[in-house]
Design a protein around this motif. Structure first.
Motif, PDB file in Angstrom:
ATOM      1  N   TYR A  37      18.954  44.481 -11.738  1.00  0.00           N
ATOM      2  CA  TYR A  37      18.964  43.297 -12.627  1.00  0.00           C
ATOM      3  C   TYR A  37      18.379  43.459 -14.155  1.00  0.00           C
ATOM      4  CZ  TYR A  37      20.025  40.123  -8.743  1.00  0.00           C
ATOM      5  OH  TYR A  37      20.764  39.412  -7.757  1.00  0.00           O
ATOM      6  N   ARG A  38      18.580  42.790 -14.808  1.00  0.00           N
ATOM      7  CA  ARG A  38      17.704  42.903 -16.377  1.00  0.00           C
ATOM      8  C   ARG A  38      17.396  41.525 -16.828  1.00  0.00           C
ATOM      9  NH1 ARG A  38      22.404  45.435 -20.448  1.00  0.00           N
ATOM     10  NH2 ARG A  38      23.605  43.575 -20.567  1.00  0.00           N
ATOM     11  N   LYS A  43      15.998  35.084 -21.965  1.00  0.00           N
ATOM     12  CA  LYS A  43      17.255  34.956 -21.471  1.00  0.00           C
ATOM     13  C   LYS A  43      17.026  34.796 -19.913  1.00  0.00           C
ATOM     14  CE  LYS A  43      19.998  36.316 -24.967  1.00  0.00           C
ATOM     15  NZ  LYS A  43      21.211  37.435 -25.255  1.00  0.00           N
ATOM     16  N   GLU A  44      17.764  34.274 -19.120  1.00  0.00           N
ATOM     17  CA  GLU A  44      17.925  34.366 -17.666  1.00  0.00           C
ATOM     18  C   GLU A  44      17.938  35.628 -17.209  1.00  0.00           C
ATOM     19  OE1 GLU A  44      19.203  29.998 -16.703  1.00  0.00           O
ATOM     20  OE2 GLU A  44      20.332  31.538 -15.860  1.00  0.00           O
ATOM     21  N   ARG A  45      17.581  36.108 -15.841  1.00  0.00           N
ATOM     22  CA  ARG A  45      17.804  37.355 -15.501  1.00  0.00           C
ATOM     23  C   ARG A  45      19.419  37.534 -15.036  1.00  0.00           C
ATOM     24  NH1 ARG A  45      13.470  39.545 -11.018  1.00  0.00           N
ATOM     25  NH2 ARG A  45      12.279  38.906 -12.707  1.00  0.00           N
ATOM     26  N   VAL A  92      13.987  43.947 -19.738  1.00  0.00           N
ATOM     27  CA  VAL A  92      13.305  44.604 -18.634  1.00  0.00           C
ATOM     28  C   VAL A  92      14.205  44.750 -17.355  1.00  0.00           C
ATOM     29  CG1 VAL A  92      11.516  44.281 -16.974  1.00  0.00           C
ATOM     30  CG2 VAL A  92      11.093  43.329 -19.424  1.00  0.00           C
ATOM     31  N   TYR A  93      14.234  45.780 -17.058  1.00  0.00           N
ATOM     32  CA  TYR A  93      15.168  46.057 -15.756  1.00  0.00           C
ATOM     33  C   TYR A  93      14.433  46.102 -14.547  1.00  0.00           C
ATOM     34  CZ  TYR A  93      19.117  47.463 -19.031  1.00  0.00           C
ATOM     35  OH  TYR A  93      19.969  47.111 -19.907  1.00  0.00           O
ATOM     36  N   TYR A  94      14.918  45.580 -13.459  1.00  0.00           N
ATOM     37  CA  TYR A  94      14.362  45.336 -11.981  1.00  0.00           C
ATOM     38  C   TYR A  94      15.291  45.858 -11.175  1.00  0.00           C
ATOM     39  CZ  TYR A  94      11.121  42.031 -14.405  1.00  0.00           C
ATOM     40  OH  TYR A  94      10.518  41.257 -15.466  1.00  0.00           O
ATOM     41  N   CYS A  95      14.699  46.794 -10.286  1.00  0.00           N
ATOM     42  CA  CYS A  95      15.397  47.136  -8.920  1.00  0.00           C
ATOM     43  C   CYS A  95      15.268  46.013  -7.957  1.00  0.00           C
ATOM     44  CB  CYS A  95      14.827  48.295  -8.651  1.00  0.00           C
ATOM     45  SG  CYS A  95      15.574  49.097  -6.922  1.00  0.00           S
TER      46      CYS A  95
END
Length: 117
Positions: A37-38, A43-45, A92-95
């Motif tokens: 995800y980012r 903004k929303e994820r 921001v990137y999320y695993c």
């Protein structure tokens, strides 16, 4: 207990490339659908890419053809290869690992990607 560990963010110029990595435990890597995800500031994820098994993956339209999600089995790690980066990819990137109900999803700590000249 940290179960998803991300690495690989940073600053890159437009049209450049970066590779993000997310290391997971054996059980998570082999059994859970895994995603990236980012979330950009204000903004929303949003979901960027998802893999359920193997190296088959689905992508958001905004990254299709530029990003590739892959699995590295020996290291129980997923990677997000990001090419032809644009300023709008700055986030921001999320695993993420999708846990079966009723358990909550697992999240990495997030890694900043900034695309700027």
């Amino acid at each position: 207990q940290v179960q998803l560990v991300e690495s690989g963010g940073g600053l890159v110029k437009p049209a450049g490339s970066l590779r993000l990595s997310c290391a997971a435990s054996d059980i998570i890597f082999s059994r859970y659908p895994m995603c990236w995800y980012r979330q950009a500031q204000g903004k929303e994820r949003e979901l960027v890419a998802v893999t359920i098994r193997g190296n088959n993956a689905n992508y958001a339209d905004s990254v299709k053809g530029r990003f590739t999600l892959s699995r590295e089995y020996a290291k129980t790690t997923i990677h997000l290869q990001m090419n032809s980066l644009k300023s709008e990819d700055t986030s921001v990137y999320y695993c993420n690992a999708k846990s079966p109900p009723p358990y909550p999803d697992l999240w990495g700590q997030g890694t900043q990607v900034t695309v700027s000249s």
